[in-house]
Design a protein around this motif. Sequence first.
Motif, PDB file in Angstrom:
ATOM      1  N   GLU A   1      42.122  29.437  25.875  1.00 24.97           N
ATOM      2  CA  GLU A   1      42.674  30.058  27.085  1.00 24.97           C
ATOM      3  C   GLU A   1      43.282  29.047  28.050  1.00 24.97           C
ATOM      4  O   GLU A   1      43.941  29.429  29.028  1.00 24.97           O
ATOM      5  CB  GLU A   1      41.606  30.894  27.797  1.00 24.97           C
ATOM      6  N   ASP A   2      43.088  27.741  27.808  1.00 24.49           N
ATOM      7  CA  ASP A   2      43.654  26.707  28.673  1.00 24.49           C
ATOM      8  C   ASP A   2      45.006  26.199  28.189  1.00 24.49           C
ATOM      9  O   ASP A   2      45.584  25.296  28.787  1.00 24.49           O
ATOM     10  CB  ASP A   2      42.679  25.530  28.799  1.00 24.49           C
ATOM     11  N   LEU A   3      45.514  26.766  27.119  1.00 25.75           N
ATOM     12  CA  LEU A   3      46.807  26.346  26.567  1.00 25.75           C
ATOM     13  C   LEU A   3      47.929  27.197  27.140  1.00 25.75           C
ATOM     14  O   LEU A   3      47.712  28.342  27.529  1.00 25.75           O
ATOM     15  CB  LEU A   3      46.773  26.471  25.041  1.00 25.75           C
ATOM     16  N   PHE A   4      49.112  26.629  27.199  1.00 20.98           N
ATOM     17  CA  PHE A   4      50.277  27.375  27.679  1.00 20.98           C
ATOM     18  C   PHE A   4      51.519  26.901  26.935  1.00 20.98           C
ATOM     19  O   PHE A   4      51.533  25.810  26.355  1.00 20.98           O
ATOM     20  CB  PHE A   4      50.455  27.219  29.192  1.00 20.98           C
ATOM     21  N   ALA A   5      52.520  27.742  26.946  1.00 20.14           N
ATOM     22  CA  ALA A   5      53.810  27.381  26.355  1.00 20.14           C
ATOM     23  C   ALA A   5      54.634  26.735  27.461  1.00 20.14           C
ATOM     24  O   ALA A   5      55.024  27.414  28.411  1.00 20.14           O
ATOM     25  CB  ALA A   5      54.504  28.613  25.798  1.00 20.14           C
ATOM     26  N   PRO A   6      54.870  25.416  27.396  1.00 20.17           N
ATOM     27  CA  PRO A   6      55.641  24.768  28.453  1.00 20.17           C
ATOM     28  C   PRO A   6      57.027  25.387  28.557  1.00 20.17           C
ATOM     29  O   PRO A   6      57.655  25.707  27.550  1.00 20.17           O
ATOM     30  CB  PRO A   6      55.741  23.310  27.981  1.00 20.17           C
ATOM     31  N   GLY A   7      57.449  25.569  29.767  1.00 18.36           N
ATOM     32  CA  GLY A   7      58.766  26.179  29.977  1.00 18.36           C
ATOM     33  C   GLY A   7      59.227  25.956  31.387  1.00 18.36           C
ATOM     34  O   GLY A   7      58.603  25.231  32.161  1.00 18.36           O
ATOM     35  N   GLU A   8      60.299  26.617  31.716  1.00 19.66           N
ATOM     36  CA  GLU A   8      60.874  26.494  33.041  1.00 19.66           C
ATOM     37  C   GLU A   8      59.863  26.930  34.095  1.00 19.66           C
ATOM     38  O   GLU A   8      59.252  27.984  33.997  1.00 19.66           O
ATOM     39  CB  GLU A   8      62.112  27.376  33.111  1.00 19.66           C
ATOM     40  N   GLY A   9      59.661  26.089  35.099  1.00 16.63           N
ATOM     41  CA  GLY A   9      58.757  26.428  36.188  1.00 16.63           C
ATOM     42  C   GLY A   9      57.299  26.079  35.942  1.00 16.63           C
ATOM     43  O   GLY A   9      56.487  26.189  36.836  1.00 16.63           O
ATOM     44  N   SER A  10      56.937  25.645  34.734  1.00 19.88           N
ATOM     45  CA  SER A  10      55.534  25.300  34.488  1.00 19.88           C
ATOM     46  C   SER A  10      55.290  23.843  34.854  1.00 19.88           C
ATOM     47  O   SER A  10      56.205  23.022  34.857  1.00 19.88           O
ATOM     48  CB  SER A  10      55.153  25.554  33.022  1.00 19.88           C
ATOM     49  N   LEU A  11      54.053  23.532  35.185  1.00 17.94           N
ATOM     50  CA  LEU A  11      53.685  22.152  35.474  1.00 17.94           C
ATOM     51  C   LEU A  11      53.755  21.340  34.193  1.00 17.94           C
ATOM     52  O   LEU A  11      53.567  21.873  33.101  1.00 17.94           O
ATOM     53  CB  LEU A  11      52.262  22.106  36.041  1.00 17.94           C
ATOM     54  N   PRO A  12      54.008  20.031  34.299  1.00 16.32           N
ATOM     55  CA  PRO A  12      54.065  19.216  33.086  1.00 16.32           C
ATOM     56  C   PRO A  12      52.702  19.190  32.384  1.00 16.32           C
ATOM     57  O   PRO A  12      51.658  19.195  33.024  1.00 16.32           O
ATOM     58  CB  PRO A  12      54.437  17.820  33.582  1.00 16.32           C
ATOM     59  N   ALA A  13      52.752  19.161  31.082  1.00 16.08           N
ATOM     60  CA  ALA A  13      51.527  19.110  30.280  1.00 16.08           C
ATOM     61  C   ALA A  13      51.054  17.670  30.166  1.00 16.08           C
ATOM     62  O   ALA A  13      51.853  16.755  30.010  1.00 16.08           O
ATOM     63  CB  ALA A  13      51.783  19.687  28.897  1.00 16.08           C
ATOM     64  N   ALA A  14      49.735  17.462  30.243  1.00 16.07           N
ATOM     65  CA  ALA A  14      49.157  16.134  30.025  1.00 16.07           C
ATOM     66  C   ALA A  14      49.115  15.823  28.542  1.00 16.07           C
ATOM     67  O   ALA A  14      49.164  14.674  28.141  1.00 16.07           O
ATOM     68  CB  ALA A  14      47.757  16.061  30.621  1.00 16.07           C
ATOM     69  N   ALA A  15      48.988  16.854  27.734  1.00 19.50           N
ATOM     70  CA  ALA A  15      48.999  16.697  26.283  1.00 19.50           C
ATOM     71  C   ALA A  15      49.752  17.868  25.694  1.00 19.50           C
ATOM     72  O   ALA A  15      49.716  18.978  26.228  1.00 19.50           O
ATOM     73  CB  ALA A  15      47.577  16.655  25.731  1.00 19.50           C
ATOM     74  N   THR A  16      50.452  17.619  24.615  1.00 25.74           N
ATOM     75  CA  THR A  16      51.162  18.680  23.924  1.00 25.74           C
ATOM     76  C   THR A  16      50.638  18.788  22.497  1.00 25.74           C
ATOM     77  O   THR A  16      50.211  17.796  21.908  1.00 25.74           O
ATOM     78  CB  THR A  16      52.688  18.437  23.897  1.00 25.74           C
ATOM     79  N   PHE A  17      50.665  19.984  21.986  1.00 27.89           N
ATOM     80  CA  PHE A  17      50.123  20.274  20.669  1.00 27.89           C
ATOM     81  C   PHE A  17      51.207  20.921  19.817  1.00 27.89           C
ATOM     82  O   PHE A  17      51.601  22.055  20.088  1.00 27.89           O
ATOM     83  CB  PHE A  17      48.904  21.201  20.795  1.00 27.89           C
ATOM     84  N   PRO A  18      51.699  20.212  18.796  1.00 28.78           N
ATOM     85  CA  PRO A  18      52.691  20.801  17.903  1.00 28.78           C
ATOM     86  C   PRO A  18      51.983  21.718  16.901  1.00 28.78           C
ATOM     87  O   PRO A  18      51.402  21.256  15.927  1.00 28.78           O
ATOM     88  CB  PRO A  18      53.321  19.587  17.217  1.00 28.78           C
TER      89      PRO A  18
ATOM     90  N   VAL B   1      55.608  33.078  12.503  1.00 29.08           N
ATOM     91  CA  VAL B   1      55.204  31.886  11.754  1.00 29.08           C
ATOM     92  C   VAL B   1      56.180  30.779  12.113  1.00 29.08           C
ATOM     93  O   VAL B   1      57.306  31.044  12.520  1.00 29.08           O
ATOM     94  CB  VAL B   1      55.201  32.110  10.220  1.00 29.08           C
ATOM     95  N   GLY B   2      55.741  29.531  11.997  1.00 26.82           N
ATOM     96  CA  GLY B   2      56.624  28.403  12.258  1.00 26.82           C
ATOM     97  C   GLY B   2      56.152  27.536  13.390  1.00 26.82           C
ATOM     98  O   GLY B   2      55.026  27.685  13.889  1.00 26.82           O
ATOM     99  N   PRO B   3      57.009  26.627  13.863  1.00 29.85           N
ATOM    100  CA  PRO B   3      56.600  25.650  14.878  1.00 29.85           C
ATOM    101  C   PRO B   3      56.584  26.220  16.296  1.00 29.85           C
ATOM    102  O   PRO B   3      57.401  27.057  16.656  1.00 29.85           O
ATOM    103  CB  PRO B   3      57.655  24.560  14.746  1.00 29.85           C
ATOM    104  N   LEU B   4      55.622  25.745  17.069  1.00 30.73           N
ATOM    105  CA  LEU B   4      55.476  26.116  18.475  1.00 30.73           C
ATOM    106  C   LEU B   4      54.782  24.964  19.182  1.00 30.73           C
ATOM    107  O   LEU B   4      53.757  24.466  18.700  1.00 30.73           O
ATOM    108  CB  LEU B   4      54.631  27.382  18.619  1.00 30.73           C
ATOM    109  N   THR B   5      55.324  24.520  20.297  1.00 34.33           N
ATOM    110  CA  THR B   5      54.684  23.464  21.072  1.00 34.33           C
ATOM    111  C   THR B   5      53.934  24.093  22.232  1.00 34.33           C
ATOM    112  O   THR B   5      54.511  24.860  23.006  1.00 34.33           O
ATOM    113  CB  THR B   5      55.718  22.458  21.602  1.00 34.33           C
ATOM    114  N   LEU B   6      52.648  23.770  22.332  1.00 37.77           N
ATOM    115  CA  LEU B   6      51.814  24.245  23.437  1.00 37.77           C
ATOM    116  C   LEU B   6      51.363  23.046  24.256  1.00 37.77           C
ATOM    117  O   LEU B   6      51.309  21.927  23.759  1.00 37.77           O
ATOM    118  CB  LEU B   6      50.600  25.007  22.900  1.00 37.77           C
ATOM    119  N   GLY B   7      51.033  23.310  25.506  1.00 40.29           N
ATOM    120  CA  GLY B   7      50.593  22.245  26.390  1.00 40.29           C
ATOM    121  C   GLY B   7      49.254  22.559  27.025  1.00 40.29           C
ATOM    122  O   GLY B   7      48.793  23.704  27.008  1.00 40.29           O
TER     123      GLY B   7
END
Length: 117
Positions: free
Chosen positions: A40-57, A94-100
């Motif tokens: 529940e602490d993950l998000f899809a980085p996008g416009e208007g979101s705070l920068p992620a400290a870590a990203t998960f491919p 299915v496929g790639p998604l980057t989460l932060g």
Amino acid sequence: MNLLPVRAERTGLSLEDGTHLGGASLRTGFVFAVLGVRPEDLFAPGEGSLPAAATFPVTVELAARAGRETLVHGRVGAFPFLARLTGPVDVPAVGPLTLGARRESLHLFDAATGARL
């Protein structure tokens, strides 16, 4: 909680296969650790979101909408990974998604003892 074995380096955290996750602001004296992040602490980085400290491919294996949430089952490298995203999120079936994740949502544990660092 998603748990990933990581190597702490000056440039941040990475998986054993070399996948870079970021997290350079995390300080640890341990070279090997386990990184934990709750779905529940993950998000899809996008416009208007705070920068992620870590990203998960994430390689998405299954995405299911459940009301206001989208559950994402997949893998980060060779490791199973689960995300529970809220709000309107464009997630591939299915496929790639980057989460932060933000810094305060990242938890490091000693790889040998399991103690929180």
